[in-house]
Each structure stands twice: as C-alpha cells, then as structure tokens.
Design an enzyme around this catalytic site. Structure first.
Site, short mmCIF file in Angstrom:
data_model
loop_
_atom_site.label_atom_id
_atom_site.label_comp_id
_atom_site.label_asym_id
_atom_site.label_seq_id
_atom_site.Cartn_x
_atom_site.Cartn_y
_atom_site.Cartn_z
N LYS A 83 47.78 24.13 35.94
CA LYS A 83 47.49 22.58 35.49
C LYS A 83 47.88 21.54 34.90
CE LYS A 83 43.53 24.72 32.79
NZ LYS A 83 43.49 24.98 32.06
N HIS B 28 39.55 62.23 50.57
CA HIS B 28 39.25 62.73 51.74
C HIS B 28 38.38 61.60 52.47
CE1 HIS B 28 37.26 64.41 55.10
NE2 HIS B 28 38.51 64.54 55.41
N GLY C 124 42.38 35.45 30.39
CA GLY C 124 43.35 36.59 29.31
C GLY C 124 43.69 35.87 28.85
N ARG D 246 45.32 22.90 25.39
CA ARG D 246 44.51 23.35 27.07
C ARG D 246 45.81 24.48 27.19
NH1 ARG D 246 42.72 19.18 30.62
NH2 ARG D 246 41.41 20.59 31.71
N SER E 201 58.36 56.07 65.87
CA SER E 201 56.95 56.11 64.47
C SER E 201 57.21 56.41 63.33
CB SER E 201 55.60 56.35 65.47
OG SER E 201 54.34 55.67 65.12
N MET F 197 44.99 32.52 25.92
CA MET F 197 43.89 31.59 25.88
C MET F 197 43.28 30.82 25.46
SD MET F 197 44.85 29.32 22.19
CE MET F 197 44.81 28.33 22.76
N ASN G 78 52.80 57.35 55.37
CA ASN G 78 52.11 58.42 54.50
C ASN G 78 52.38 59.22 54.13
OD1 ASN G 78 49.64 56.41 55.09
ND2 ASN G 78 48.04 57.28 55.89
N ARG H 57 41.83 22.01 41.01
CA ARG H 57 43.38 22.91 41.68
C ARG H 57 42.12 23.11 43.29
NH1 ARG H 57 40.74 27.00 36.96
NH2 ARG H 57 39.21 26.65 37.44
N CYS I 192 52.69 54.06 61.67
CA CYS I 192 51.56 54.00 61.67
C CYS I 192 51.55 54.77 60.14
CB CYS I 192 51.19 54.80 63.08
SG CYS I 192 52.79 56.52 62.07
N TYR J 150 56.40 47.38 66.41
CA TYR J 150 55.03 46.72 66.30
C TYR J 150 54.24 47.71 64.67
CZ TYR J 150 54.34 51.97 67.61
OH TYR J 150 55.04 53.03 67.82
P1 ADP Z 1 39.73 26.75 32.01
O1 ADP Z 1 42.04 26.24 31.56
O2 ADP Z 1 39.20 27.80 30.78
O3 ADP Z 1 39.36 25.88 32.69
P2 ADP Z 1 40.06 23.71 30.55
O4 ADP Z 1 41.82 23.42 29.83
O5 ADP Z 1 40.31 23.58 31.87
O6 ADP Z 1 40.22 25.05 30.07
O7 ADP Z 1 39.15 23.41 29.50
C1 ADP Z 1 37.88 23.95 29.78
C2 ADP Z 1 36.94 22.82 29.97
O8 ADP Z 1 37.27 21.65 28.51
C3 ADP Z 1 36.91 21.46 30.72
O9 ADP Z 1 36.68 21.80 31.88
C4 ADP Z 1 36.50 20.66 30.44
O10 ADP Z 1 35.61 20.00 30.43
C5 ADP Z 1 37.08 20.78 28.44
N1 ADP Z 1 38.14 19.43 28.37
C6 ADP Z 1 39.35 20.30 28.88
N2 ADP Z 1 39.83 19.32 28.02
C7 ADP Z 1 39.30 18.19 27.86
C8 ADP Z 1 39.62 16.69 27.32
N3 ADP Z 1 40.12 16.40 27.13
N4 ADP Z 1 38.01 15.82 27.44
C9 ADP Z 1 36.85 16.28 27.47
N5 ADP Z 1 36.83 17.44 28.15
C10 ADP Z 1 37.99 18.35 27.77
MG MG Z 2 39.32 24.06 33.19
#
Ligand code: ADP
Ligand code: MG
Ligand code: MG
Length: 890
Positions: free
Chosen positions: A25, A457, A104, A95, A783, A106, A787, A337, A851, A870
C-alpha cells in the site's frame, strides 16, 4: 534507509519497487504521489522499523517517534492544517500494509486526532453533523482495532439510536443524533473500563503500536503459514491525512477496477457511495451506485478518475484495483494495486494488454496464473451468485476436483454404469469409493463422498480424469439398502437430480445450469505464446485412447504414464479375466494350462487397448508401465458377497481339474485370504510381481509390441517405451529387461517385423534413486514416480497421512506444504537431483521425466524444470503444466 518516508502530490521519497520496505500500500501510494496524482499527504513508517519494534520488545525504537513528529509537521504544511489544533484540525488515518496483502492483520483507523475539544473546532469549521459523524467513527474504530472492544457493542448503540428516531440509514442521522451516538459510545468505553486518549499524539502512538503489534498475532502468523508467505520483515504503517467522503452530498467514496475483474472487459468497473467514508461501500449498509453514474453527480471527479486509472494501468502494466474519495467534488486517490481476477478475466486482460502494447509477450504469459487456467478448462455453473443457485444449496464438502457436474443420483458403481449405458447422466453418491468402483466413477458425471480427504481414492481418481468431485462431506448420510441419502435436511432418492460444484465443494439440489469451458480463440493464441517460452516437454498420464485424444488436444507431446492396470477395470469381462489370471497364477500354482489361458485372454484386451493408444498418439512416445499394484486390489473385499460369487465361478471353472466343488470354494477363499498383506504398498507389487510371475511381464511386453507392429503396418508411428515399476536394485531391472527383450525378439520373429522400442524404469524407491548409476546401465529412460518416491522417502503412508496428521503438520509449521501436493524439494528433490546426476553419468543421453501428481503442480514443475526433459500430468492439467513450464523458463 530512513525510518519514515513522507509523500505528497508531486513529491515522494518512495517508489513502487520498494514494497519490501514500504509495504504494498505504501509503495504504491508513494508511486501515485510521485506521478502527481492527488494523494492526501502522508508518511510511511518502514517494515524495518516493525522488525526493530519486535527486537525492542514491542516498542518504537529510539528516534523513530522524533522522525514521526517531523513527518507530521511536513504533512501539516502540505495539507494546510494542524494535527490536534481545534481551530483547524488535521485528522489522520493509520493504515497497515505489508508487502503482501494480508487479511488477519490490523484494520484501518480513520479520523484520528479528535477529542471533545477538537471535535468542537471541527464542527465550527465544517459543520456539526459531519464532525460528530467523524467522531463516532473514530470511537468505534479505535475501540475495536486498538483497544479490542467488541464492534458489536457500538453497533448495538447505533442501532438503538436509529430505532428511537425511526431512521433506517446512517446518513439520515442529524448532528444531534450523532452527538447522542458519541455519548453512548463513550458509555461503552466506560463500561469496559477503557478510554480514548485525549491527546491526539497519544492516539497516534497507540494506533501505530497496534499495527506493528498485529503483525505477530496468532491470526496473522497462521495466515502467513497457510499461505506460505515467508521472508517478510514485517508490516509498514501508513499515516495519512484524512480527506472526507462524508463531508456532504457533494462528497463520496468508492472502489473501482480498470477492467471488469470477472470478464476482463475493458471498461471502468466499480461502485461508489455518496456522503460516505471508508468501508461504507463494502459494508453493505447502503446499496452503492455503479461508478459510471459518477459522471452525472461528480463530472469533474469522474473525469479525473478515468484519466488517473487509465494512467495507472499503463504505468503499473496490469489491471488496477483502486480506492478513492471525493471531497467537495475533488477526487483523491487512496490506494492502487494489481486487481484480483477470475480465470476468464486473467486470460482476457493478458491477451488484450499484449495487443494494446501495454506489456511484452513474456509479461503477458506471467500475468495468467495456473489456477486461472484451471478455471478455464472445466465446465462452470452459471450464475453462482443468483438466488436460484443459493436456494438450492444443500451442503459443502472438500473441492476435490474442479468443475460442474449435473446428474441423477445413484448409489452404486454398478447402477452408475447401467444408467450411463442407458444414456442417463448420473452423480455417484457414496460413503467412500474403492478401486472396484472405478467403472462406475468413470461413467458418472461427478462423484460425491461423505468420507475421505483431498487425496482419498475418489479425489485422486476424479482429478486424474478431470471429473468433478466433492468429498469429505461428513454431513452426508447414505443408506444403501433404501437407496436414499440425507443432506442439509433434504432426502435424496435414487434418480433425483443433483448438482456438484467441484471447484467450491458445494452440493446443490436439482439441475443447475452449466456453461462449457470457454475454449475461445484467445486461449489458443495465449497457449501459443506460452509454448514459445517453454523449455521442457509436457506429456500426459492416460490409460485410454479417449484420454489420449483429450490430452493431445490440450497439447500433450507424448504419454508419460499408461497405467496398464486401469485398463483392467474397464469392463466386467476384463476384470473377470484378470481375476482368472490371478487365480491361475497365485491360487492354483501348477495349473499351467489355465494360467496360459487366462493370460492369453488378457493379452488380447491389452493389445487392442495399446493399438488404440498408439493410434491416438501417432508419432509421439507412449510410456507404458507394467503391472504395478498388489494383486488383491483386483479382488473383491474379503467377506463381501462379490467374493463368494467369484469363488463360486472360479470353482465351477476349475471343477473338472480340482475335484469337489465345495472344497474348491473353501480353498480359494483361504488362498485369497493369504494374498492379504500387512503393508501392501510395500509388499508384492511393481517389478516384484513381474519377477515372481515373469509370464505376466512377458504377456504385457508382447501385447505392447504386437500392438506396435500391428499399427505400424497401417502407417502409424508407434513409439513404445516400456517401463518397469518400483525398482530398487540393479538386478531387479536386469531381470525384467531380460524378460522384455526376449519377449520382443519372440514377437518380432513371429510377426516378421520390428519396431523401435525403449525400456526404462520408474525411479520411485529411494534405493533406486541412490543406485541410479547402476540402473542407467539397463535403462534408456527414467521416470520419477514422485507419489511413491514421496511416500517412501518421507515414510508417510499416503492413504493414512492425509487423514491422520498431515494437516496438523502443516498447521504447526512442521512441514510447509503437503508433500503429495507440492514436491518436497529439500528431501525428495534431493533424491531426484542425485538420481539425475548419477543416471546421466552412466548414460549421458538418458531421457528423464516426472509422472505422478507433481507433474501437474506448478511449484513442483518449477523445481524440476532444470532437471528433467519433460513432466507428465493428467490430460486436463496439460495446459496448466505448459503454462507453469513456460513461467519457470521466463
Ligand atoms: P484495507 O487495507 O482494509 O483496504 P485501507 O487502509 O485501504 O484498508 O483503508 C480502508 C478505507 O479507508 C480506504 O479504502 C479508504 O476509503 C479509507 N481511508 C483510509 N485512509 C483514508 C484517508 N486518509 N482519507 C480518507 N479515507 C481513508
Ligand atoms: Mg484498501
Ligand atoms: Mg508407483
């Protein structure tokens, strides 16, 4: 490297290549800022800091907080407002973001920096409703994510306020309502004895610590284990100035893909929600609008969105998945992404982007994952998200073999074959399957079992054929006598329609609509590109001409494994002949003439089959393995009525020779009992059978070579490669090669014609791998039967390991992956390397292949691609193996 990277529109220290350091990110946010896109000013704390955070015992390392404070100053300047300043407050989001996206970990905290004083300032500047909407969101998210207060406690309060007001949607809450919500949320904090820090900087510190701390929660550790994510330093933290989609009706938030992730169609695809923040779009509270509608409400922002996403796609050279917010009509980019996509979309996007000149051909080949191709090669259900489909849901088992199957329920293999002959489509429903059921399994559209795992099986056989199979559905109860089954409260009778989704494991009532695999022109084009990069051959495992034809259509360049015994099960007549052979060989030692009769009958069947296969594979090598499994696998289970019947028949046949009928039955039964072995997989099987019964080897060799001579006379080019299984000792191989060569001489003399043939061996016993130098003296080719080689190298009984301890081993990290699915590179792989090296020392032109199921597993293919000539896999996995082999070579 720095601890903290600041970025803002037009200026950034980070780049997209820095994912290891800045997380996915953060690196992409930096890239967008660098490209001049409207990204809210922000800073990223690196994954190295995360690593040091743990070394320091769970606190920010020295100096980092100062770096953060100066980064906050820079952001304040860029944004034109100050954090914690009631007069004109700047708020932040915190974030998480590792190099690999990881559920999983935060969650995000938004609107950080509010307290009772700051919120008043924000209200004065931007409106009360808005300010308290932000505040209640902060209380909820901070409580949930940082302090671990149940989100549902907040939800309940929110619900109560809406109830009291008679309001359905959050947007209709007034400023006063939201103040009430905030008051109640604080009550929740009090009740659990926690509080939101008054000091915004304290809030920030706690949130950052929480993100770093979440890297090693059991949940996150487990996720990395399961998905085999290794070698990451930690997570990065992105602290970003807030922009507000919830400011007013001229604001909103949304997500979009640059192309349709389901079909690949080149058209902006996505959703947005006016007057909303963060995850409101995906939370399903209000129904979002199609992103193209933005053109009406937010024409400027929409124009920018189209331009930005087009540019991003070109720049990133892949389909993008973007998050954005509109604040007062102005577009802000919040994330981009590479987008996740279905198989059809992956193919479409890769081919289209190559044609558009956006990516080079080798890049296009890398854009389609083997699992994408897998999806393209099986029939699929239509509309799996439609209510009709969902309503028909009965239960979910293991997705053992992908694809869609629809048919009428039958409960025995015999019925399956019978109904199939009458032109019915059937689903074979069993508690479990056994080798005796293969005829019926083959006749069925799909197989459903209550017991057994992914390598049971039923699962293995079904995958081999590319036939849909759902197994291990323990809620399924089958009552054979009454020919009924119950599942999900529904009773299924023989003849009822049933649908199986082998890709998801779902079982559905009735006849769900199916669409055929999309073997479009695009796929053919793509596969041509694939083959232009591939360095090793792709063969197939096929036991019948029909399989061989399918495999050839899929691009197989030969057969790497014909399991002769599978042909024995094809019809009742054949299995009877096999049983007569066993009776003659094993049960009636000394009854020479009856052994010869039985073998002669089988030879006819085998010769016919081989003629069919050679014809189907005209011009290509066909590797045939001699009889491999323990003989009792061909006999009915002990104590079964079928066994009684068999003994009766055999006794009747023998009668003239062996005296009393009744005593003959008794003798047969006790001899059959004597065939049982404590460890059949390590018992009398493979070349050991052929050494004990050379006439079986001789019969098979003659059937193969006669077939080759016969089809050659018709102008077909047969290339038989005869393969001796389960060899550990040079003398074993020498013995069998002797029998085969003699059979060849006899055959060629009798026929007055010859064909070229090769003799080789499976390497599947560890001793055979170690003594490969000796084996190569007698073998034209090896060959690797991975398994058995895995089973014997690890000492894992394949039939027991899956059910008893392999899942535990994987979950505890004792092993990284099921070695029967993904080749154990360090153990079994080492043996393969040794065998390749020693074999080639003796015979430099030794032809080498793999194989076994690993021949179709992309990771395993990558490993062996520098070792062998192969790989061989089931007919439907041939295209996947071609792709994996090409990707290994790029
Ligand atoms: P995730 O990885 O779960 O997608 P994000 O960090 O992308 O979490 O945050 C989830 C959502 O929170 C983003 O899609 C966006 O809509 C909102 N968000 C995050 N940071 C900001 C920000 N600085 N301003 C406005 N919205 C935000
Ligand atoms: Mg996001
Ligand atoms: Mg084997």
């Amino acid at each position: 490297t720095k601890n903290v990277y600041v970025f803002k529109k037009g200026s950034s220290g980070g780049r997209k290549e820095m994912k290891q350091l800045l997380g996915g990110k953060g690196a992409n946010l930096c890239e967008m800022a660098h490209l001049g896109l409207n990204v809210p000013p922000a800073f990223t704390i690196t994954t190295v800091v995360c690593q040091e955070f743990y070394k320091a015992g769970g606190k920010l390392p020295n100096g980092v907080w100062d770096d953060i404070l100066s980064a906050v100053k820079e952001v304040e300047q860029a944004y034109g407002a100050k954090f914690a300043d009631p007069a004109d407050p700047l708020l932040f989001s915190v974030r998480s973001g590792a190099a690999v996206s990881m559920p999983g970990m935060m969650d995000t905290v938004l609107n950080l920096g509010l307290n009772d004083t700051v919120v008043k300032g924000l209200a004065k500047k931007r409106g009360e409703r808005f300010a308290y909407d932000c505040y209640r969101r902060l209380l909820d998210m901070f409580g949930d994510v940082v302090l671990g207060i149940e989100h549902s406690l907040f939800e309940a309060e929110m619900h109560a306020v809406k109830e009291a007001k008679g309001i359905k949607l959050d947007v209709n809450l007034t400023g006063d309502d939201l103040k009430e919500v905030v008051r109640r949320f604080k009550g929740v904090y009090e009740k659990v004895g926690k509080s939101l820090p008054e000091d915004p900087f304290e809030q920030m510190k706690l949130a950052i610590n929480a993100v770093f701390g979440s890297w090693n929660t059991p949940r996150a550790v487990k996720y990395r284990e399961i998905n085999r994510i290794r070698g990451l330093l930690g997570t990065a933290v992105n602290v970003q100035s807030m922009v507000y989609g919830n400011l007013n009706d001229n604001s909103g938030t949304g997500v979009c893909f640059t192309r349709n992730p389901a079909t690949g169609e080149k058209k902006l695809y996505g959703e947005y929600l006016p007057n909303a923040q963060g995850e409101d779009v995906v939370a399903g509270i209000r129904t979002p609008l199609d992103v193209t509608h933005m053109a009406e409400n937010f024409p400027e922002a929409y124009k920018d969105l189209v331009a930005n996403t087009n540019m991003l796609e070109k720049h990133m050279r892949d389909m993008q998945d973007c998050e954005f917010t509109v604040q007062d009509g102005v577009l802000f980019m919040l994330q981009t992404r590479n987008g996740k996509r279905t198989g059809p979309a992956a193919l479409q996007v890769a081919v289209a982007m190559e044609r558009e000149g956006m990516v080079a051909r080798d890049e296009a080949v890398l854009m389609v994952e083997p699992r994408h191709l897998d999806q393209l090669l099986h029939p699929m259900f239509e509309g799996t998200n439609k209510p009709e489909y969902k309503k028909a849901f009965l239960g979910k088992g293991l997705p053992a073999s992908p694809g869609a199957a629809v048919g009428k329920v039958v409960f025995t293999a015999d019925e399956a074959e019978k109904w199939h002959k009458e032109g019915e489509k059937v689903i074979l429903v069993r508690l479990e399957t056994s080798p005796e059921d293969v005829g019926g399994m083959h006749a069925a559209e799909g197989i459903l079992t209550a017991r057994g795992g992914m390598t049971s099986h039923a699962a293995v056989v079904a995958r081999g054929w590319g036939k849909p199979c759902v197994c291990g559905l323990d809620k399924l109860e089958v009552d054979y006598p009454s020919k009924t089954a119950t599942l999900g409260g529904t009773t299924l009778k023989e003849g009822d329609w049933l649908s199986l989704n082998g890709s998801s494991g779902e079982v559905l009532q009735g006849k769900q609509p199916v669409k055929p695999p999309e073997m479009s022109g695009e796929l053919a084009v793509f596969m041509e590109w694939v083959d232009s990069f591939r360095k090793i051959g792709v063969f197939t495992n096929a036991d019948t001409p029909a399989d061989a034809i399918v495999a050839r259509k899929n691009g197989a360049q030969g057969i790497g494994l014909v399991r002769t015994e599978h042909m024995f099960f094809a019809t009742a007549e054949r299995i009877a002949a096999v049983r007569r052979m066993i009776a003659a060989e094993e049960l009636l030692e000394g009854e020479g003439s009856s052994a010869a009769d039985a073998l002669a009958a089988l030879k006819e069947f085998q010769r016919e089959d081989f003629e069919g296969i050679f014809t189907a594979m005209d011009g290509l090598p066909v590797t045939i393995r001699l009889l491999d499994p323990p003989l009792h696998e061909f006999l009915p289970h002990e104590g079964s009525p079928e066994l009684d019947a068999l003994c009766e028949t055999l006794a009747t046949e023998m009668q003239g020779r062996s005296g009393q009928h009744m005593s003959a039955v008794r003798i047969l039964k006790s001899k059959i009992h004597g065939l049982q072995e404590a460890n059949p997989m390590l018992g009398l099987r493979g070349c050991r059978l052929g050494i004990r019964h050379p006439d079986i080897t001789e019969m098979q060799a003659k059937a193969i070579l006669e077939a080759a001579v016969n089809v050659s006379a018709k102008g077909i080019k047969a290339h038989p490669h005869i393969m001796v299984p389960l060899v550990g000792f040079e003398e074993e191989l020498a013995n069998q090669v002797g029998v085969i060569r003699k059979a060849a001489e006899d055959t060629f003399k009798a026929k007055g014609a010859t064909v070229e043939y090769k003799v080789g061996t499976m390497i599947e016993v560890p001793r055979g791998a170690l003594r490969a130098g000796d084996l190569a003296k007698h073998a034209d080719f090896f060959s690797f039967g991975t398994n058995d080689l895995t089973q014997m190298t690890c000492g894992f009984s394949r039939d027991d390991a899956e059910a008893k301890f392999l899942p535990l081993y994987v979950s505890q990290g004792i092993i990284q992956a099921d070695p029967f699915e993904e080749l154990d590179v360090t153990g079994v792989g080492e043996l393969i390397k040794i065998a390749v090296q020693r074999g080639r020392e003796t015979r430099p032109n030794l032809h080498l292949g793999i194989c076994g199921e690993h021949g179709g597993d992309p990771k395993s293919i990558e490993f062996v691609s520098t070792l062998v000539d192969y790989v061989s896999c089931s007919p439907l996995r041939v295209p996947i193996a071609r792709l994996a082999a090409a990707q290994a070579a790029i």
